[in-house]
Enzyme design. Structure first.
Site, short mmCIF file in Angstrom:
data_model
loop_
_atom_site.label_atom_id
_atom_site.label_comp_id
_atom_site.label_asym_id
_atom_site.label_seq_id
_atom_site.Cartn_x
_atom_site.Cartn_y
_atom_site.Cartn_z
N LYS A 1 0.86 -1.18 0.00
CA LYS A 1 0.00 0.00 0.00
C LYS A 1 0.90 1.23 0.00
O LYS A 1 1.45 1.63 1.02
CB LYS A 1 -0.91 0.06 1.23
CG LYS A 1 -1.95 1.20 1.12
CD LYS A 1 -2.40 1.75 2.45
CE LYS A 1 -1.53 2.85 2.97
NZ LYS A 1 -1.54 4.11 2.16
N GLY B 1 -4.87 3.01 -1.27
CA GLY B 1 -5.84 3.38 -0.25
C GLY B 1 -5.21 4.28 0.79
O GLY B 1 -4.02 4.59 0.74
N ASP B 2 -6.02 4.70 1.76
CA ASP B 2 -5.51 5.55 2.83
C ASP B 2 -5.15 4.72 4.05
O ASP B 2 -5.49 3.54 4.15
CB ASP B 2 -6.49 6.67 3.18
CG ASP B 2 -7.85 6.16 3.63
OD1 ASP B 2 -7.94 5.01 4.11
OD2 ASP B 2 -8.84 6.91 3.49
N GLY B 3 -4.46 5.36 4.98
CA GLY B 3 -4.01 4.66 6.18
C GLY B 3 -5.13 4.17 7.08
O GLY B 3 -5.14 3.01 7.49
N PRO B 4 -6.12 5.04 7.40
CA PRO B 4 -7.18 4.61 8.30
C PRO B 4 -8.04 3.47 7.77
O PRO B 4 -8.71 2.79 8.55
CB PRO B 4 -8.02 5.89 8.48
CG PRO B 4 -7.07 7.01 8.21
CD PRO B 4 -6.18 6.50 7.11
N VAL C 1 -7.27 1.12 4.40
CA VAL C 1 -6.47 -0.01 3.91
C VAL C 1 -5.30 -0.31 4.85
O VAL C 1 -5.03 -1.47 5.16
CB VAL C 1 -5.97 0.27 2.48
CG1 VAL C 1 -4.98 -0.79 2.02
CG2 VAL C 1 -7.15 0.32 1.51
N GLY C 2 -4.62 0.74 5.32
CA GLY C 2 -3.50 0.51 6.23
C GLY C 2 -3.94 -0.19 7.51
O GLY C 2 -3.28 -1.13 7.97
N GLU D 1 10.29 2.18 10.08
CA GLU D 1 11.29 3.21 9.79
C GLU D 1 10.56 4.53 9.87
O GLU D 1 9.72 4.83 9.03
CB GLU D 1 11.90 2.96 8.40
CG GLU D 1 13.24 3.66 8.20
CD GLU D 1 13.08 5.08 7.69
OE1 GLU D 1 13.22 6.02 8.52
OE2 GLU D 1 12.81 5.26 6.50
N CYS E 1 13.70 11.80 6.02
CA CYS E 1 13.68 11.48 7.45
C CYS E 1 15.06 11.57 8.08
O CYS E 1 15.18 11.79 9.28
CB CYS E 1 13.09 10.09 7.68
SG CYS E 1 13.87 8.80 6.69
#
Length: 482
Positions: free
Chosen positions: A174, A205-208, A210-211, A249, A283
């Protein structure tokens, strides 16, 4: 307008279970240039089913079969690297030269490094001191859910997908919904490379949605996530109920210690340019520059001059310049943190709020440098993820180490000094997963990852392959009494 609304599941491009489209915005002009679909838990179920079925056969393949696939993927990737660079430039604003030479090229470099790592990896070995009676076997962990960020799309996709598959695992990817087109192109490459159906699957998809579905899914054995510390915590909590392995990470606030015995001009210029690379959206960027007080004034002058000489330009234009931030959300966050730095009393010596001169649209920001920062200020504590440098003075080596380590993060650290003994001494005291000395590059096969809230696990080379393997001890392997 590109339409990339299908998902890649079980070796085929298929429509999502429920139609929910999302426009992908080009941050240079704030206009949509592509459309994708946002998936659901039902799409994740399909991908997991395909990956679980494929695991039974892919996990039994030989090293040679997996190496042959990696070589094919490398050839396909190289043949389409210009397409990849164009996608990355359009979706996240990287200048086209940088998108080709650094962003897309990072994928090539990592595939090549994993080929070498796989050739030399010991999947079975005797346990020393047991005369061959105890055998250690490294075996693929299973189905892996991979969530990647928008800032270095192919760097992170390849750092997860390739070692997982090289280890014998099957995967569901994802990518970030903000920068998904590069991952769709990668899926097209995988399809062309002839990988068996179900080994690699892509669900946008988005995190809330599919994530979260991936993180909690009982059919997924491991989650590998790159992104913010906040989101990494959410993935870990969702994964806890099924006791799956989690590799993370996450963020960073990396110190760059400049001692007076360094080549100060070269060190400061190099540090500023590193912060501004990728518009500060890295990062491991050295966003806290710690400077010994005897050369502090000189360093701040060089930093300000370097920032003021940094060009900002359209990503589609050739040349070395800084592009926009990835999104309106990121633009507003960076503007707010620059304002906070001014409010808290840091001395603004370059840049500041607002767009650079000549820009009235696009998520462009001014290359910004603050001096006279202390380590309690917000701009020294929070990961800004924009082209903003905080310069902090120090008096002694001990104070420099104390300030460097005074952060919840521990991803990277940088040392600039002409004293080899000091370099060795300080590098061992820094609480970070990676230390770079006097501009040394981080090798593609070196472990990438951090201490503390910067994550769990390591990516890259044989360390990255190890992350996707279980360790099995077999006793009585060559027991003469048997």
């Amino acid at each position: 307008m590109l339409r990339k609304t299908d998902f890649y599941i079980d070796g085929k491009w298929i429509a999502p279970v429920s139609a929910k489209e999302l426009e992908v915005i080009n941050p240079a002009d704030e206009q949509p240039f592509a459309v994708i679909s946002l998936g659901s838990a039902a799409d994740v179920d399909k991908a997991v089913s395909a990956a679980r079925e494929a695991f039974t056969t892919w996990s039994e393949t030989s090293r040679e079969e997996r190496l042959a696939w990696l070589e094919r993927l490398l050839a396909v990737y190289k043949s389409r690297i210009a397409d990849m660079a164009k996608a990355i430039s359009s979706e996240m604003g990287a200048p086209i030269k940088m998108a080709l030479d650094e962003q897309a090229a990072s994928g090539t470099g990592h595939i090549e490094a994993f080929i070498q790592a796989l050739k030399n990896f010991e999947f079975e070995r005797p346990l020393n001191g047991h005369g061959g009676t105890v055998r250690i076997a490294y075996e693929p962990i299973g189905v892996c859910g991979l969530i990647t960020p928008w800032n270095w799309p192919m760097n992170q996709v390849v750092l997860k997908v390739v070692p997982a598959i090289a280890a014998g695992c099957t995967v569901i990817l994802k990518p970030s919904e903000i920068a998904p087109i590069s991952s769709v192109i990668f899926a097209e490459m995988v399809d062309t490379s002839g990988l068996p159906a179900g080994v690699f699957n892509l669900v946008n998809g988005d995190g809330p949605t599919v994530g979260a579905a991936m993180s909690a899914h009982p059919g997924i054995d491991m989650m590998s996530f790159t992104g913010s510390t906040r989101a990494g915590v959410a993935v870990t909590k969702a994964a806890a109920d099924t006791v799956k392995r989690v590799s993370l990470e996450l963020g960073g606030k990396s110190p760059n210690i400049v001692f007076a015995d360094a080549d100060v001009e070269a060190a400061v210029k190099r540090g500023v340019e590193h912060v501004f690379n990728n518009t500060g959206q890295s990062c491991n960027a050295p966003t806290r520059m710690l400077v010994e007080r005897s050369v502090y004034d000189k360093a701040t002058e060089i930093a300000a001059e370097t920032a003021k000489a940094t060009r900002v330009g359209d990503p589609s234009q050739d040349g070395d310049h800084m592009g926009p931030l990835v999104s309106e959300l990121q633009f507003n966050k960076v503007q707010g943190l620059i304002e906070q730095g001014i409010k808290e009393g840091a001395r603004l010596i370059a840049g500041g709020t607002g767009r650079p001169e000549g820009f009235n649209r696009g998520y462009y920001v001014r290359p910004t440098v603050f001096a006279d920062v202390n380590n309690e200020m917000t701009i020294a504590r929070e990961e800004i993820f924009g082209p903003v440098l905080a310069i902090i003075p120090f008096d002694t080596e001990e104070e420099a180490v104390e300030i460097a380590n005074d952060t919840p993060y521990g991803l990277a650290a940088y040392i600039q000094s002409g004293d080899r003994e000091r370099i060795k001494r300080v590098s061992k005291q820094l609480r970070a997963g990676m230390v770079r000395i006097n501009g040394a590059e981080h090798a593609a096969d070196a472990p990438f990852g951090g201490y503390k809230q910067s994550g769990i696990g390591r990516e890259g080379g044989h360390f990255g392959i190890e992350d996707f393997l279980e360790v099995k001890a077999i006793s009585g392997w060559e027991d003469s009494a048997a």
